[in-house]
Design an enzyme around this catalytic site. Structure first.
Site, PDB file in Angstrom:
ATOM      1  N   GLU A  49       0.843  -1.193   0.000  1.00  0.00           N
ATOM      2  CA  GLU A  49       0.000   0.000   0.000  1.00  0.00           C
ATOM      3  C   GLU A  49       0.880   1.246   0.000  1.00  0.00           C
ATOM      4  OE1 GLU A  49      -2.846   2.600   2.958  1.00  0.00           O
ATOM      5  OE2 GLU A  49      -2.690   0.447   3.344  1.00  0.00           O
ATOM      6  N   ARG A  53       0.622  10.343   0.254  1.00  0.00           N
ATOM      7  CA  ARG A  53       0.969  11.404   1.213  1.00  0.00           C
ATOM      8  C   ARG A  53       2.220  12.168   0.793  1.00  0.00           C
ATOM      9  NH1 ARG A  53       0.329   8.050   6.914  1.00  0.00           N
ATOM     10  NH2 ARG A  53      -1.645   7.046   6.413  1.00  0.00           N
ATOM     11  N   THR A  76      -4.688   6.131   1.337  1.00  0.00           N
ATOM     12  CA  THR A  76      -5.095   7.513   1.595  1.00  0.00           C
ATOM     13  C   THR A  76      -5.907   8.081   0.430  1.00  0.00           C
ATOM     14  OG1 THR A  76      -2.879   7.684   2.599  1.00  0.00           O
ATOM     15  CG2 THR A  76      -4.295   9.580   2.802  1.00  0.00           C
ATOM     16  N   LYS A 136     -11.263  -1.864   6.162  1.00  0.00           N
ATOM     17  CA  LYS A 136     -10.099  -1.431   6.931  1.00  0.00           C
ATOM     18  C   LYS A 136     -10.602  -0.914   8.284  1.00  0.00           C
ATOM     19  CE  LYS A 136      -6.684   2.352   6.808  1.00  0.00           C
ATOM     20  NZ  LYS A 136      -5.942   3.263   5.928  1.00  0.00           N
TER      21      LYS A 136
END
Length: 216
Positions: A49, A53, A76, A136
Site C-alpha cells: 500500500e 501522502r 489515503t 479497513k
C-alpha cells in the site's frame, strides 16, 4: 460492467489473504520505489500500500507496479480524483481512511477494488448495507485496538477487517489472532531510516519476519 461492492470486497479479501501484513508505505523519492518493492516482495509481502501522502507517490506506484510478484495499491484515497490518479498510475487496489458515497462510486466505476475504512459498528454496518464485507479498521489502536475489533466482530461476524494505524510487531499478534482479521497494515517493515539509507536487505528481513506472523 462496473465492479459491484461484493466483487470489490472479494478481490480485496484475496489481496489481503496474500500475507499477514500489508506494508503501509510513505515514499518520498521515486528512486527508492523499485528496490523497496523488490525487497518487500522477496521477504514475502507481495501486497503493498503506497500512501498518497507525498508528491512522489503516484510515480512510486508506477515503478512498483512493474515489480514481478507485487500487487501494488494506493492508500489515503479520499476523493474521486485520487481514485482516477491511482488507477492511471497502475494501482490494483485502493485503501481509504474512511468512506463516502462519492469515493465508493468512483472506485466502483473505475473497477478499483476498495478497502474502505471504518472505526465504529455503525460505519461497518453502513458499508455492509452497501455490499462491502472486507473493510479497513482505522485508526486501529486509537479506536480501541484488538479488544474493540473483537467486540465489533461479535455481532457482525460476516465482516472481515484489515486493522491499520498503530499496528506494530508488539501488538500485531493480538489483531491477527482474531477470527474477523484477514491481515493487518503496518509501516514498521519499511521504516524511513532504512529507506533513506537504501538498506534493502534489512527491509527484506523485516518483511520476512512479518510474513511469518501466525494468523488466527
Amino acid at each position: 460492467m462496473a465492479l459491484t461492492p461484493q466483487d470489490a470486497s472479494k478481490l480485496a479479501r484475496e489481496i489481503c489473504a496474500l500475507a499477514p501484513i500489508v506494508p503501509v508505505l510513505v515514499v518520498h523519492d521515486v528512486a527508492h520505489a523499485r528496490p523497496l518493492a523488490e525487497a518487500l516482495v522477496a521477504g514475502g509481502l507481495p501486497a503493498l500500500e503506497v500512501t498518497l501522502r507525498t508528491p512522489a507517490a503516484l510515480d512510486v506506484i508506477r515503478e512498483m507496479a512493474q515489480v514481478e510478484g507485487g500487487v501494488v495499491g494506493a492508500g489515503t484515497l479520499v476523493t474521486p480524483a485520487d481514485v482516477s490518479a491511482a488507477v492511471a498510475a497502475g494501482a490494483k487496489f485502493g485503501v481509504s481512511p474512511g468512506s463516502t458515497p462519492l469515493l465508493l462510486d468512483a472506485a466502483l466505476a473505475a473497477d478499483l477494488p476498495m478497502l474502505p475504512g471504518a472505526a465504529t459498528a455503525s460505519e461497518a454496518m453502513a458499508l455492509l448495507e452497501r455490499g462491502y464485507d472486507m473493510l479497513k479498521f482505522f485508526p486501529a489502536e486509537a479506536s480501541g485496538g484488538a479488544p474493540a475489533l473483537k467486540a465489533i466482530g461479535a455481532p457482525l461476524p460476516q465482516i472481515s477487517f484489515c486493522p491499520t494505524g498503530g499496528v506494530s510487531p508488539q501488538n500485531a499478534d493480538s489483531y491477527l489472532s482474531l477470527s474477523n482479521v484477514v491481515c493487518a497494515g503496518g509501516s514498521w517493515v519499511a521504516p524511513a531510516k532504512l529507506i533513506e539509507a537504501g538498506d534493502w536487505k534489512a527491509i527484506e528481513e523485516l518483511a520476512r519476519g512479518a510474513s511469518q506472523l501466525p494468523r488466527g
